[in-house]
Design a protein around this motif. Structure first.
Motif, PDB file in Angstrom:
ATOM      1  N   ASN A 261      -9.649   0.762  -0.136  1.00 26.22           N
ATOM      2  CA  ASN A 261      -8.213   0.305   0.320  1.00 26.22           C
ATOM      3  C   ASN A 261      -7.232   0.570  -0.693  1.00 26.22           C
ATOM      4  OD1 ASN A 261      -8.157  -0.917   3.315  1.00 26.22           O
ATOM      5  ND2 ASN A 261     -10.290  -1.651   2.368  1.00 26.22           N
ATOM      6  N   LEU A 262      -7.669   0.770  -1.664  1.00 14.67           N
ATOM      7  CA  LEU A 262      -6.736   0.749  -3.260  1.00 14.67           C
ATOM      8  C   LEU A 262      -7.135   1.976  -3.642  1.00 14.67           C
ATOM      9  CD1 LEU A 262      -6.320  -2.507  -2.399  1.00 14.67           C
ATOM     10  CD2 LEU A 262      -5.320  -2.321  -4.502  1.00 14.67           C
TER      11      LEU A 262
ATOM     12  N   PRO B 103       0.805  -1.214  -0.015  1.00 12.58           N
ATOM     13  CA  PRO B 103       0.025   0.047   0.084  1.00 12.58           C
ATOM     14  C   PRO B 103       0.742   1.270   0.084  1.00 12.58           C
ATOM     15  CG  PRO B 103      -0.111  -1.083   2.142  1.00 12.58           C
ATOM     16  CD  PRO B 103       0.464  -2.168   1.251  1.00 12.58           C
ATOM     17  N   TYR B 104       1.933   1.203   0.543  1.00 11.84           N
ATOM     18  CA  TYR B 104       2.565   2.579   0.928  1.00 11.84           C
ATOM     19  C   TYR B 104       3.388   2.906  -0.582  1.00 11.84           C
ATOM     20  CZ  TYR B 104       6.381  -1.139   2.176  1.00 11.84           C
ATOM     21  OH  TYR B 104       7.052  -2.229   1.991  1.00 11.84           O
ATOM     22  N   ALA B 105       3.316   1.942  -1.468  1.00 15.40           N
ATOM     23  CA  ALA B 105       3.801   2.250  -2.882  1.00 15.40           C
ATOM     24  C   ALA B 105       2.876   2.290  -3.982  1.00 15.40           C
ATOM     25  CB  ALA B 105       5.051   1.426  -3.202  1.00 15.40           C
ATOM     26  N   ALA B 106       1.708   2.728  -3.122  1.00 13.91           N
ATOM     27  CA  ALA B 106       0.481   2.716  -4.334  1.00 13.91           C
ATOM     28  C   ALA B 106       0.225   1.309  -4.974  1.00 13.91           C
ATOM     29  CB  ALA B 106       0.591   3.735  -5.308  1.00 13.91           C
TER      30      ALA B 106
ATOM     31  N   GLY C 225       2.835   9.304  -7.523  1.00 14.49           N
ATOM     32  CA  GLY C 225       3.659   9.867  -6.795  1.00 14.49           C
ATOM     33  C   GLY C 225       3.419   9.386  -5.442  1.00 14.49           C
ATOM     34  N   LEU C 226       2.677   8.691  -5.003  1.00 13.00           N
ATOM     35  CA  LEU C 226       2.335   8.049  -3.532  1.00 13.00           C
ATOM     36  C   LEU C 226       3.270   7.429  -2.914  1.00 13.00           C
ATOM     37  CD1 LEU C 226      -1.057   6.922  -2.359  1.00 13.00           C
ATOM     38  CD2 LEU C 226       0.652   5.690  -1.708  1.00 13.00           C
ATOM     39  N   ALA C 227       3.863   7.590  -2.036  1.00 13.67           N
ATOM     40  CA  ALA C 227       4.783   7.257  -1.051  1.00 13.67           C
ATOM     41  C   ALA C 227       4.546   7.133   0.427  1.00 13.67           C
ATOM     42  CB  ALA C 227       6.006   8.036  -1.255  1.00 13.67           C
ATOM     43  N   PRO C 228       5.430   6.453   1.312  1.00 18.95           N
ATOM     44  CA  PRO C 228       5.180   6.290   2.584  1.00 18.95           C
ATOM     45  C   PRO C 228       5.294   7.520   3.516  1.00 18.95           C
ATOM     46  CG  PRO C 228       6.809   4.818   1.880  1.00 18.95           C
ATOM     47  CD  PRO C 228       6.515   5.609   0.721  1.00 18.95           C
TER      48      PRO C 228
ATOM     49  N   THR D 178       8.266  -4.029 -14.461  1.00 24.16           N
ATOM     50  CA  THR D 178       8.014  -3.396 -13.203  1.00 24.16           C
ATOM     51  C   THR D 178       6.626  -3.868 -12.626  1.00 24.16           C
ATOM     52  OG1 THR D 178       7.136  -1.706 -14.139  1.00 24.16           O
ATOM     53  CG2 THR D 178       9.337  -1.316 -13.678  1.00 24.16           C
ATOM     54  N   ALA D 179       6.541  -3.777 -11.336  1.00 23.77           N
ATOM     55  CA  ALA D 179       5.339  -4.380 -10.815  1.00 23.77           C
ATOM     56  C   ALA D 179       4.461  -3.164 -10.886  1.00 23.77           C
ATOM     57  CB  ALA D 179       5.529  -4.562  -9.251  1.00 23.77           C
ATOM     58  N   GLN D 180       3.296  -3.087 -11.635  1.00 22.65           N
ATOM     59  CA  GLN D 180       2.286  -2.283 -11.960  1.00 22.65           C
ATOM     60  C   GLN D 180       1.747  -1.837 -10.455  1.00 22.65           C
ATOM     61  OE1 GLN D 180       0.810  -4.119 -15.704  1.00 22.65           O
ATOM     62  NE2 GLN D 180       0.352  -1.979 -16.028  1.00 22.65           N
ATOM     63  N   ARG D 181       1.157  -0.744 -10.551  1.00 20.16           N
ATOM     64  CA  ARG D 181       0.243  -0.299  -9.707  1.00 20.16           C
ATOM     65  C   ARG D 181      -1.081  -0.922  -9.598  1.00 20.16           C
ATOM     66  NH1 ARG D 181       2.238   4.247 -11.525  1.00 20.16           N
ATOM     67  NH2 ARG D 181       0.475   5.178 -12.307  1.00 20.16           N
ATOM     68  N   TYR D 182      -1.599  -1.383  -8.732  1.00 20.88           N
ATOM     69  CA  TYR D 182      -3.290  -1.754  -8.407  1.00 20.88           C
ATOM     70  C   TYR D 182      -4.069  -0.936  -8.691  1.00 20.88           C
ATOM     71  CZ  TYR D 182      -1.945  -6.685  -6.921  1.00 20.88           C
ATOM     72  OH  TYR D 182      -1.520  -8.134  -6.962  1.00 20.88           O
ATOM     73  N   THR D 183      -3.783   0.377  -7.914  1.00 17.79           N
ATOM     74  CA  THR D 183      -4.869   1.095  -7.930  1.00 17.79           C
ATOM     75  C   THR D 183      -5.687   1.760  -9.128  1.00 17.79           C
ATOM     76  OG1 THR D 183      -3.190   3.089  -8.216  1.00 17.79           O
ATOM     77  CG2 THR D 183      -3.604   2.245  -5.769  1.00 17.79           C
ATOM     78  N   TYR D 184      -7.104   1.482  -9.062  1.00 16.77           N
ATOM     79  CA  TYR D 184      -8.087   2.002 -10.273  1.00 16.77           C
ATOM     80  C   TYR D 184      -7.545   0.739 -11.140  1.00 16.77           C
ATOM     81  CZ  TYR D 184      -7.954   5.938  -7.271  1.00 16.77           C
ATOM     82  OH  TYR D 184      -8.063   6.933  -6.499  1.00 16.77           O
TER      83      TYR D 184
END
Length: 611
Positions: free
Chosen positions: A304-305, A126-129, A459-462, A156-162
């Motif tokens: 949550n995502l 979650p902290y890396a989107a 740009g989401l980060a911890p 690269t590991a894609q973002r799950y969000t949306y």
């Protein structure tokens, strides 16, 4: 003399203990280690490809995952039993919470891999989107190590969000130009191989790939999911949702041995279903596998995502709950104006002047249109070849020799070229089988194309390292499909100047006096079908920074806290500048061999031919 002999023995014992800890966190949970001997770690890599802290970072992420699984299990046990009061049967009142909680348990279950050491979250925290959680991996080997260390993927590991917003893959013939372009939309993964044709949800299908990907969670058979769920501590929740007895499958005695062996092992030959099940049990195991994907997708659609809780969202509220700063607003106007970003990363706003200017007067560049009454997800759901250079740090290029199980992940080495969507349409190496033969003819028009990801949460980060940009403190991400960019500044600068500073060299080989990613862009890996709407945008350095500032307003967590973002227990990075961030890890690309025949000479042939 005795001491000199003893030291290697002690070192070997220490190494065996370390390997056991890495391959099986059951020891960390207090369980018994696997009875089988620990296989030899796969390490075909030259020095510097694997980061020095890889072992400790893997174990850090495993501890974080175990904490999140415990959190989800507590939630599951607190849910009231379901009740059904209508037809069709509906989980009265608690259906959403139950399905979302089950998906979260799936997300953080390390048991869903042969060595019980790899969960979906191993590459998506979650902290890396919900993208790659290890800064040193993002900086070096690019692709994440799987259950059998150190096999690694290729992108690269894609973002799950949306991601649940992406529709089923389809070809828009109206927008396609015969012999020139093919307009594919939807699907999931960089190369669209998760089409969603069966479950009518690319996101649900996407969740089904990693568990049986040889480079990731690495089960050799999809039925291993059902097998492991039979003994999962949350089995009760699965059966409350999908019915009592839904996991009552009669597995053969060798099922455990099979599920403890990673996919691709020579012992399996060409079989993708090595667990011998009766037809009725295979059908039931397939149903369980489908539910696995559906529950994970429901979790990914949840707040949550995919929270829609960013500064940008707050600025769209009525009345606004946030006003963009002067820099952010300038960046937004560039994003949907001079930089033309929103032609692919759709933002739900109009771009044409409203009303039209009087005849004989200059056009009004101010967008006075209202925001669309929709959920702007900042993507067109399409595919594009941006002309990125080959990244020689990608671990996949070096996996050219057999591992402990007799599996060779990439027999082509640097002869492998990532043709993205084009490879998938051919059902080619490194992708998956296409479920639609009528699409194969369009492969040459899509070679090199990759998915246009949402710009949300890029740009989401911890919280403790709240930016992706040097000098920080920052969280090191990797951007684009091959991790070539290491900051948002570099990403925007690439779009802006790709065709301003082109050089006929490969990455790591820019001429003396030139700085890669600043005033030198190496040649594209795939020259076919390059997107020419970017490359020379005419942005100033200040305007690039303004766009970065706007993109950072797309990070969720402003109106409500982003769930589980505080779980990062690693170390932030500091120093340097965003323009050259990560350049210290550049390595020269070796002389490249011809593209492997099974990739670049597969029918229909790429056009023009790829050397």
């Amino acid at each position: 003399m005795k001491r000199r002999i003893a030291l290697p023995i002690v070192s070997a014992v220490c190494l065996a203990i370390l390997v056991t800890l890495i391959l099986s966190p059951r020891a960390a949970r207090g369980g018994n280690p696997a009875p089988a001997p620990t296989p030899t770690i796969y390490n075909p890599y030259p020095a510097g490809i694997l980061p020095a802290d890889l072992d400790s970072e893997i174990m850090r992420v495993q501890r974080e995952i175990q904490g999140l699984e415990a959190e989800a299990l507590t939630t599951a046990k607190a849910l009231p039993p379901p009740s059904f009061t209508s037809n069709p049967p509906i989980l009265h009142d608690t259906g959403y919470q139950m399905e979302e909680t089950l998906g979260k348990l799936f997300q953080y279950d390390l048991r869903m891999s042969p060595f019980e050491n790899e969960a979906c979250a191993s590459c998506h925290m979650p902290y890396a989107a919900f993208s790659g959680p290890i800064p040193s991996v993002n900086l070096t080997m690019i692709a994440y190590p799987g259950s059998f260390h150190f096999r690694a993927g290729k992108r690269t590991a894609q973002r799950y969000t949306y991601s649940p917003d992406f529709p089923v893959l389809e070809l828009n013939l109206t927008q396609s130009v015969p012999g020139v372009s093919a307009a594919f939309f939807g699907g999931n993964f960089w190369d669209a191989r998760s089409t969603g044709y069966l479950l009518q949800s690319p996101d649900s299908e996407q969740a089904q790939h990693p568990p049986v990907d040889t480079q990731e969670m690495a089960f050799p058979d999809t039925a291993c999911i059902a097998f492991r769920l039979q003994t999962a501590p949350y089995r009760f929740l699965f059966e409350e949702i999908y019915g009592e007895g839904s996991l009552d499958i009669k597995f053969p005695k060798d099922a455990e041995d099979i599920c403890q062996t990673p996919g691709g092992a020579a012992v399996f030959g060409t079989s993708f279903t090595p667990i011998e099940l009766k037809p009725e049990d295979r059908v039931r195991a397939n149903e369980v596998f489908n539910h696995w994907g559906q529950a994970l997708s429901f979790f990914e659609r949840s707040p949550n995502l995919s929270a829609f809780s960013s500064k940008f969202d707050a600025s769209l509220a009525t009345p606004p709950k946030y006003t963009l700063t002067a820099t952010e607003l300038a960046g937004y106007n560039l994003f949907r104006g001079k930089a033309n970003c929103n032609s692919c990363h759709l933002d739900g706003r109009s771009t044409a002047p409203t009303p039209p200017p009087p005849q004989g007067t200059a056009p009004n560049s101010t967008d006075t249109g209202a925001a669309a009454n929709t959920r702007p997800v900042f993507t067109c759901f399409g595919y594009s070849n941006l002309g990125l250079p080959l990244n020689p740090r990608d671990a996949f290029y070096y996996q050219t020799t057999p591992d402990f199980f007799g599996f060779t992940p990439n027999p082509f080495g640097f002869g492998y070229k990532d043709l993205g969507l084009g490879t998938f349409l051919r059902s080619g190496f490194g992708s998956a089988d296409s479920p639609n033969s009528t699409w194969t003819q369009f492969a040459p028009l899509t070679d090199g194309q990759m998915q246009t990801m949402t710009a949300r949460n890029v740009g989401l980060a911890p919280p403790q390292c709240p930016t992706t940009e040097a000098p920080g403190p920052y969280f090191q991400k990797e951007l684009f499909h091959n991790g070539y960019a290491k900051s948002l500044k570099q990403l925007v600068h690439f779009y802006n100047t790709r065709d301003v500073f082109p050089f006929p060299v490969t990455s790591g080989n820019c001429p003396a006096g030139k700085t890669e990613k600043v005033d030198c862009w190496p040649m594209p890996e795939v020259l076919n079908n390059i997107d020419m709407t970017v490359g020379n945008l005419g942005l100033t350095d200040a305007e690039e920074n303004q766009i970065v500032a706007f993109m950072q307003t797309l990070s969720d967590g402003f109106t409500t806290p982003y769930p589980d973002i505080n779980t990062f227990t690693g170390t932030c990075m500091t120093g340097g500048t965003a323009a050259t961030q990560g350049n210290e890890s550049l390595i020269p690309t070796p002389p490249l061999p011809a593209c492997a025949a099974s990739i670049c000479q597969a029918s229909p042939l790429p056009s023009p031919a790829i050397p």
